[in-house]
Design a protein around this motif. Structure first.
Motif, mmCIF file in Angstrom:
data_model
loop_
_atom_site.group_PDB
_atom_site.id
_atom_site.type_symbol
_atom_site.label_atom_id
_atom_site.label_comp_id
_atom_site.label_asym_id
_atom_site.label_seq_id
_atom_site.Cartn_x
_atom_site.Cartn_y
_atom_site.Cartn_z
ATOM 1 N N LEU A 1 11.134 101.410 5.272
ATOM 2 C CA LEU A 1 11.800 99.749 5.246
ATOM 3 C C LEU A 1 10.240 99.427 5.745
ATOM 4 O O LEU A 1 9.721 100.367 6.184
ATOM 5 C CB LEU A 1 12.675 100.365 6.331
ATOM 6 C CG LEU A 1 13.856 99.994 5.695
ATOM 7 C CD1 LEU A 1 14.435 99.665 7.181
ATOM 8 C CD2 LEU A 1 14.826 99.053 4.318
ATOM 9 N N PRO A 2 9.836 98.587 4.801
ATOM 10 C CA PRO A 2 7.778 98.116 5.484
ATOM 11 C C PRO A 2 7.803 97.261 7.188
ATOM 12 O O PRO A 2 7.496 97.644 8.131
ATOM 13 C CB PRO A 2 7.988 96.795 4.555
ATOM 14 C CG PRO A 2 9.217 96.709 3.096
ATOM 15 C CD PRO A 2 10.340 97.823 4.023
ATOM 16 N N GLN A 3 9.571 96.930 7.894
ATOM 17 C CA GLN A 3 10.160 96.152 8.655
ATOM 18 C C GLN A 3 11.652 97.174 9.602
ATOM 19 O O GLN A 3 12.512 97.380 8.103
ATOM 20 C CB GLN A 3 10.032 94.951 8.815
ATOM 21 C CG GLN A 3 9.374 93.827 8.682
ATOM 22 C CD GLN A 3 7.466 94.251 9.681
ATOM 23 O OE1 GLN A 3 8.379 94.874 10.847
ATOM 24 N NE2 GLN A 3 6.927 93.435 9.227
ATOM 25 N N ARG A 4 11.211 97.239 10.817
ATOM 26 C CA ARG A 4 13.145 97.571 11.317
ATOM 27 C C ARG A 4 13.091 96.697 12.383
ATOM 28 O O ARG A 4 12.822 97.454 13.901
ATOM 29 C CB ARG A 4 12.356 99.653 11.722
ATOM 30 C CG ARG A 4 12.278 100.290 10.283
ATOM 31 C CD ARG A 4 12.347 101.849 10.419
ATOM 32 N NE ARG A 4 11.198 102.122 11.305
ATOM 33 C CZ ARG A 4 9.845 102.695 10.355
ATOM 34 N NH1 ARG A 4 10.403 102.194 8.831
ATOM 35 N NH2 ARG A 4 8.924 102.938 11.192
ATOM 36 N N ARG A 5 13.372 96.017 12.458
ATOM 37 C CA ARG A 5 13.453 94.642 13.241
ATOM 38 C C ARG A 5 15.451 94.690 13.547
ATOM 39 O O ARG A 5 15.670 95.047 15.031
ATOM 40 C CB ARG A 5 12.871 93.821 12.654
ATOM 41 C CG ARG A 5 11.673 93.184 12.479
ATOM 42 C CD ARG A 5 10.847 91.905 12.653
ATOM 43 N NE ARG A 5 11.469 91.946 10.802
ATOM 44 C CZ ARG A 5 10.947 91.372 10.274
ATOM 45 N NH1 ARG A 5 10.591 90.274 10.215
ATOM 46 N NH2 ARG A 5 11.727 91.452 9.028
ATOM 47 N N VAL A 6 16.077 94.206 12.933
ATOM 48 C CA VAL A 6 16.934 94.818 12.736
ATOM 49 C C VAL A 6 18.241 95.173 11.578
ATOM 50 O O VAL A 6 17.874 95.302 10.332
ATOM 51 C CB VAL A 6 17.619 92.524 12.215
ATOM 52 C CG1 VAL A 6 19.531 92.462 12.799
ATOM 53 C CG2 VAL A 6 17.628 91.960 13.174
ATOM 54 N N TRP B 1 21.922 87.457 4.508
ATOM 55 C CA TRP B 1 21.084 87.275 6.378
ATOM 56 C C TRP B 1 20.467 88.915 6.344
ATOM 57 O O TRP B 1 20.121 89.264 6.767
ATOM 58 C CB TRP B 1 22.367 87.806 7.125
ATOM 59 C CG TRP B 1 23.887 87.118 6.782
ATOM 60 C CD1 TRP B 1 23.696 85.907 7.249
ATOM 61 C CD2 TRP B 1 25.752 87.583 6.734
ATOM 62 N NE1 TRP B 1 24.924 85.252 6.890
ATOM 63 C CE2 TRP B 1 26.019 86.011 7.298
ATOM 64 C CE3 TRP B 1 25.990 88.980 7.366
ATOM 65 C CZ2 TRP B 1 27.641 86.230 7.400
ATOM 66 C CZ3 TRP B 1 27.091 88.476 6.698
ATOM 67 C CH2 TRP B 1 28.319 87.879 6.947
ATOM 68 N N ILE B 2 19.807 88.910 4.594
ATOM 69 C CA ILE B 2 18.542 89.775 4.629
ATOM 70 C C ILE B 2 17.393 89.751 4.349
ATOM 71 O O ILE B 2 17.224 88.398 3.842
ATOM 72 C CB ILE B 2 18.860 91.169 3.322
ATOM 73 C CG1 ILE B 2 20.589 91.531 2.772
ATOM 74 C CG2 ILE B 2 18.140 91.901 3.156
ATOM 75 C CD1 ILE B 2 20.749 92.714 4.825
ATOM 76 N N ALA B 3 16.500 89.953 5.400
ATOM 77 C CA ALA B 3 15.114 89.638 5.448
ATOM 78 C C ALA B 3 15.079 90.049 4.105
ATOM 79 O O ALA B 3 15.195 90.702 3.206
ATOM 80 C CB ALA B 3 14.423 90.232 6.485
ATOM 81 N N PRO B 4 13.350 88.938 3.331
ATOM 82 C CA PRO B 4 12.821 89.462 2.057
ATOM 83 C C PRO B 4 12.512 90.578 2.153
ATOM 84 O O PRO B 4 11.526 90.985 3.580
ATOM 85 C CB PRO B 4 11.324 87.984 2.419
ATOM 86 C CG PRO B 4 12.050 87.021 3.213
ATOM 87 C CD PRO B 4 13.410 87.667 4.220
ATOM 88 N N GLY B 5 12.463 91.106 1.016
ATOM 89 C CA GLY B 5 12.114 92.917 0.875
ATOM 90 C C GLY B 5 13.090 93.951 2.553
ATOM 91 O O GLY B 5 12.911 94.717 1.653
ATOM 92 N N GLY B 6 13.841 92.847 2.388
ATOM 93 C CA GLY B 6 15.115 93.399 3.231
ATOM 94 C C GLY B 6 16.283 94.391 2.246
ATOM 95 O O GLY B 6 15.992 94.099 0.819
ATOM 96 N N LEU B 7 17.373 95.827 2.642
ATOM 97 C CA LEU B 7 18.141 96.217 1.788
ATOM 98 C C LEU B 7 19.377 95.875 2.294
ATOM 99 O O LEU B 7 19.833 96.314 3.652
ATOM 100 C CB LEU B 7 17.732 97.555 1.473
ATOM 101 C CG LEU B 7 16.312 98.610 0.546
ATOM 102 C CD1 LEU B 7 16.246 100.121 1.253
ATOM 103 C CD2 LEU B 7 16.368 98.157 -0.459
ATOM 104 N N LEU B 8 20.028 95.445 1.146
ATOM 105 C CA LEU B 8 21.502 96.052 1.653
ATOM 106 C C LEU B 8 21.728 97.352 0.923
ATOM 107 O O LEU B 8 22.164 97.576 -0.520
ATOM 108 C CB LEU B 8 22.889 94.667 0.877
ATOM 109 C CG LEU B 8 24.112 95.058 1.093
ATOM 110 C CD1 LEU B 8 24.676 95.349 2.411
ATOM 111 C CD2 LEU B 8 24.799 93.883 0.323
ATOM 112 N N LEU B 9 22.795 97.866 1.516
ATOM 113 C CA LEU B 9 23.370 99.179 1.313
ATOM 114 C C LEU B 9 24.853 99.218 0.636
ATOM 115 O O LEU B 9 25.511 99.259 1.963
ATOM 116 C CB LEU B 9 23.158 99.986 1.748
ATOM 117 C CG LEU B 9 21.628 100.545 2.186
ATOM 118 C CD1 LEU B 9 20.849 102.303 3.046
ATOM 119 C CD2 LEU B 9 20.661 101.216 0.730
#
Length: 261
Positions: free
Chosen positions: A47-52, A137-145
């Motif tokens: 992941l590019p970010q791991r904030r939430v 609720w997903i950040a740009p570039g984020g993932l839903l699994l």
């Protein structure tokens, strides 16, 4: 799968505290968690970010607890009160919301969201709206699994044999791929191997009955006769060594939100 979960539209409410005991019995004989956690660790590392971290329907929070240390914040949506009690014990630092997913307002943009083994309890016509709601609720570039048992594994063959029900994320993937441009970007489907093993017929039979206890309105009030289930278990799951093995491979639908701009 679970024991008699009753789900209003968009909800995940269980009527039986016995669910956790039955789930624990199943997972004690399965490699599902080990395989899933190893897969999720690889996803998180990329992941590019791991904030939430957002976990929708986390049940007792076993997987949430595994992933939470990699994120700055963890938010869970879990309408089931028995599940929330267990979740708070396992993840005391997580923010836990009790609203059904289609009514929830988590107020976050997540770098990773999970919807793990939840869609059994959501009417099929609500699958796409539920996923699209979470994608907001997903950040740009984020993932839903989205995790669900593979429809053609041995466990789901048994479910289909006794109930006629089939849960297949392939159709969901096709619907999402055809949706207007918006929060859904790249879509991919992975399959993770998993199997339950036991040397005990009574334990294997209890696990089989656990998977056959479908949520209403999918299931009815009369479970399959125990002797019919036992015959099926002996015929399909007995190994040459005298033990029992049930394959229950999982599908993982990976949905990425496009980058901003």
């Amino acid at each position: 799968m679970s024991l008699r979960k009753t789900v209003p539209t968009g909800g995940l409410r269980t009527e039986e505290d016995g669910y956790l005991r039955a789930l624990g019995r199943f997972l004690a004989g399965s490699d599902e968690k080990a395989v899933t956690h190893a897969y999720l660790d690889r996803v998180v590392a990329a992941l590019p970010q791991r904030r939430v971290l957002l976990d929708v329907g986390p049940a007792d929070g076993t997987t949430t607890r595994h992933l939470a240390p990699a994120f700055e914040r963890t938010v869970c949506i879990e309408p089931s009160e028995p599940m929330r009690r267990a979740l708070r014990r396992n993840c005391p630092d997580a923010v836990v919301l009790s609203d059904p997913v289609l009514e929830a307002e988590p107020g976050v943009t997540a770098d990773l969201a999970l919807l793990s083994h939840v869609l059994y309890y959501v009417p099929s016509e609500q699958w796409a709206p539920t996923v699209l709601r979470i994608m907001e609720w997903i950040a740009p570039g984020g993932l839903l699994l989205v995790l669900l048992q593979n429809p053609d594994n041995a466990c789901m063959d048994m479910v289909r044999h006794f109930t006629g029900c089939r849960f297949d994320m392939g159709e969901l993937a096709r619907v999402l791929a055809g949706a207007p441009s918006g929060p859904v970007g790249e879509i991919a489907l992975d399959t993770l191997p998993a199997r339950y093993t036991s040397s005990c017929l009574s334990e294997t039979l209890a696990v089989a009955e656990f998977h056959l206890s479908l949520p209403t309105p999918l299931g009815d009030d009369a479970p399959p006769p125990r002797d019919s289930v036992e015959e099926y278990v002996r015929r399909h799951f007995l190994t040459p060594e005298g033990g029992y093995t049930i394959r229950h491979d999982q599908d993982v639908l990976r949905i990425r939100r496009p980058e901003a701009g």
